[in-house]
Design a protein around this motif. Sequence first.
Motif, PDB file in Angstrom:
ATOM      1  N   LEU A 163      -9.055 -48.005  40.256  1.00 23.40           N
ATOM      2  CA  LEU A 163      -7.820 -47.526  40.742  1.00 23.40           C
ATOM      3  C   LEU A 163      -6.708 -47.541  39.803  1.00 23.40           C
ATOM      4  CD1 LEU A 163      -8.129 -48.737  44.513  1.00 23.40           C
ATOM      5  CD2 LEU A 163      -9.029 -46.791  43.443  1.00 23.40           C
ATOM      6  N   GLU A 164      -5.828 -46.691  39.673  1.00 27.45           N
ATOM      7  CA  GLU A 164      -4.707 -46.602  38.661  1.00 27.45           C
ATOM      8  C   GLU A 164      -3.471 -46.750  39.559  1.00 27.45           C
ATOM      9  OE1 GLU A 164      -2.896 -43.191  36.051  1.00 27.45           O
ATOM     10  OE2 GLU A 164      -4.740 -44.044  35.109  1.00 27.45           O
ATOM     11  N   VAL A 165      -2.683 -47.738  38.856  1.00 28.14           N
ATOM     12  CA  VAL A 165      -1.117 -47.746  39.196  1.00 28.14           C
ATOM     13  C   VAL A 165      -0.310 -47.165  37.914  1.00 28.14           C
ATOM     14  CG1 VAL A 165       0.740 -49.319  39.502  1.00 28.14           C
ATOM     15  CG2 VAL A 165      -1.397 -49.885  40.704  1.00 28.14           C
ATOM     16  N   ASP A 166       0.465 -45.964  38.344  1.00 26.21           N
ATOM     17  CA  ASP A 166       1.269 -45.376  37.174  1.00 26.21           C
ATOM     18  C   ASP A 166       1.616 -46.131  36.317  1.00 26.21           C
ATOM     19  OD1 ASP A 166       0.377 -42.903  37.987  1.00 26.21           O
ATOM     20  OD2 ASP A 166       1.958 -42.670  39.557  1.00 26.21           O
ATOM     21  N   PHE A 167       2.627 -47.265  36.819  1.00 29.18           N
ATOM     22  CA  PHE A 167       3.584 -48.012  36.010  1.00 29.18           C
ATOM     23  C   PHE A 167       3.483 -49.210  36.327  1.00 29.18           C
ATOM     24  CE2 PHE A 167       5.927 -43.777  35.881  1.00 29.18           C
ATOM     25  CZ  PHE A 167       5.458 -43.322  34.716  1.00 29.18           C
ATOM     26  N   VAL A 168       3.232 -50.378  35.306  1.00 26.77           N
ATOM     27  CA  VAL A 168       3.607 -51.785  35.479  1.00 26.77           C
ATOM     28  C   VAL A 168       4.662 -52.077  34.578  1.00 26.77           C
ATOM     29  CG1 VAL A 168       2.563 -53.928  35.428  1.00 26.77           C
ATOM     30  CG2 VAL A 168       0.971 -52.089  35.891  1.00 26.77           C
ATOM     31  N   CYS A 169       5.666 -52.335  35.310  1.00 31.16           N
ATOM     32  CA  CYS A 169       6.950 -52.724  34.592  1.00 31.16           C
ATOM     33  C   CYS A 169       7.344 -54.100  34.520  1.00 31.16           C
ATOM     34  CB  CYS A 169       8.449 -51.785  35.309  1.00 31.16           C
ATOM     35  SG  CYS A 169       7.651 -49.992  35.746  1.00 31.16           S
ATOM     36  N   ASN A 170       7.589 -54.527  33.442  1.00 31.54           N
ATOM     37  CA  ASN A 170       8.007 -56.106  33.181  1.00 31.54           C
ATOM     38  C   ASN A 170       9.310 -55.963  32.402  1.00 31.54           C
ATOM     39  OD1 ASN A 170       5.542 -57.486  33.935  1.00 31.54           O
ATOM     40  ND2 ASN A 170       4.614 -56.178  32.735  1.00 31.54           N
ATOM     41  N   LEU A 171      10.261 -56.870  32.891  1.00 31.42           N
ATOM     42  CA  LEU A 171      11.554 -57.194  32.172  1.00 31.42           C
ATOM     43  C   LEU A 171      11.704 -58.735  32.386  1.00 31.42           C
ATOM     44  CD1 LEU A 171      13.815 -56.393  30.353  1.00 31.42           C
ATOM     45  CD2 LEU A 171      15.200 -55.809  32.507  1.00 31.42           C
ATOM     46  N   GLY A 172      11.472 -59.511  31.304  1.00 31.71           N
ATOM     47  CA  GLY A 172      11.532 -61.124  31.925  1.00 31.71           C
ATOM     48  C   GLY A 172      10.237 -61.466  32.895  1.00 31.71           C
ATOM     49  N   SER A 173      11.041 -61.992  33.907  1.00 29.68           N
ATOM     50  CA  SER A 173      10.065 -62.672  34.817  1.00 29.68           C
ATOM     51  C   SER A 173       9.911 -61.486  36.183  1.00 29.68           C
ATOM     52  CB  SER A 173      10.615 -63.873  35.882  1.00 29.68           C
ATOM     53  OG  SER A 173      12.033 -63.639  36.186  1.00 29.68           O
ATOM     54  N   VAL A 174      10.906 -60.461  35.703  1.00 31.52           N
ATOM     55  CA  VAL A 174      10.725 -59.351  36.845  1.00 31.52           C
ATOM     56  C   VAL A 174       9.623 -58.484  36.729  1.00 31.52           C
ATOM     57  CG1 VAL A 174      11.886 -57.584  37.964  1.00 31.52           C
ATOM     58  CG2 VAL A 174      13.196 -59.541  37.062  1.00 31.52           C
TER      59      VAL A 174
END
Length: 431
Positions: A354-365
């Motif tokens: 299955l695909e998740v369009d975007f996995v977004c990371n910024l520091g610990s977020v």
Amino acid sequence: MDIQRNFYLSKLIDRKSNGLIKVITGIRRCGKSYLLNKIFYQYLIDNGVEADHIIRFAFDSAEDLQLIGESLIRIEKEKRGVDPEKFITYIDSKVTDNKMYYLLLDEIQMLDCFEAVLNGYLRKDNMDVYVTGSNAKLLSKDIATEFAGRGDEVHMFPLSFAEFMSVYEGDKYTGLSEYMLYGGIPLVVLRKGTNNKALMLQNLFDEIYIRDITQRNRVKNMGELEDLLNILSSSIGSLTNPEKLKNTFKSVKQSRITSATIKKYLDYFEESYLIESSERYDIKGRAYIGTPKKYYFSDLGLRNARINFRQFEQTHSMENVIYNELRMRGYSVDVGVIPVVERNQDGKVIRKRLEVDFVCNLGSVRYYIQSAYSLPDEAKRIQEIRPFRKIDDSFKKIVITKDIVPSYYDEYGILTMNIYDFLLNPDSLEG
């Protein structure tokens, strides 16, 4: 009409006199020069800096080059950079006291030995250095190496939708349609008339972006490079890799181009900031998978111009807009993959991804985001959130849709919001 770029101005203000080289990177014509030489210059003046203590120099300006005895025509004809000794002599003549001087340099990659020159100015206590550049290969690499930790990059994108709407005269609904069609290159946004916008985009592509890439990298087979660009333009947001693209060339173009050459051309496009790639990330295994990748254009107007505005799929365009907004906000953005094992109606074990369009990371977020152009019924919504329900961590999961719906959380804690709220509110993901 002036377009305020306060998001980037604040980044320069925060970095003022920090002892580092402030390097503004980004695609050609995204507004780097205007930010540095107009907006930031005016900020310095308004805050008491004397005009003769702000030294502005553009290495692609014939007039500025004449000040140091150089000729833009001769430089291009001889295929060389600007003589650093002439430039240093000119700057020395401008520095007449020990007060702070602000050095604002445009298209620094055109100066020979620019790393050594800039490092030399960093050793002076009364020099605060800001530069722009349009090529990642020449700049981003050197920020990490030649500048030895003394480079501070501010990456600039074409206008965000919020910046676009600050000068757009219509409502946000027609505004987003125009933004997705003609993009956010400031010169294009300020141009009146759709035909004029389209013509300018096509001219920019041919006269600026293609020319820069081919000349800088000495590309001999222009046809193959442009064919590859056309293929990427027609398949934004689709998984691909050099081998797959090679097979497309072979079947459609009867071309013998190698995957190594395609990889090289893809690097050229990324180094010029024309496109960005998003890697696949195994969410459960917590590891990168590698190829294939997804490619997105830094400006949708340029992408649409490349295919003569013939192929306009709102779903893929919206996905590209969301990707660019996330990157502008500073997130690293990957394509999420979730391996699952299920049984079909016959009881046979089926393995899927299955695909998740975007996995977004910024520091610990971290945020997981699905781009869903429309959610017409519950079945479609269940389909979109299905990958989220297979993720066993507690990071926030968000569906962004073009439907006009108020933001709401469902029984699984998944947030649904409309794209207008997402794009126009910089804190939308935190709500």
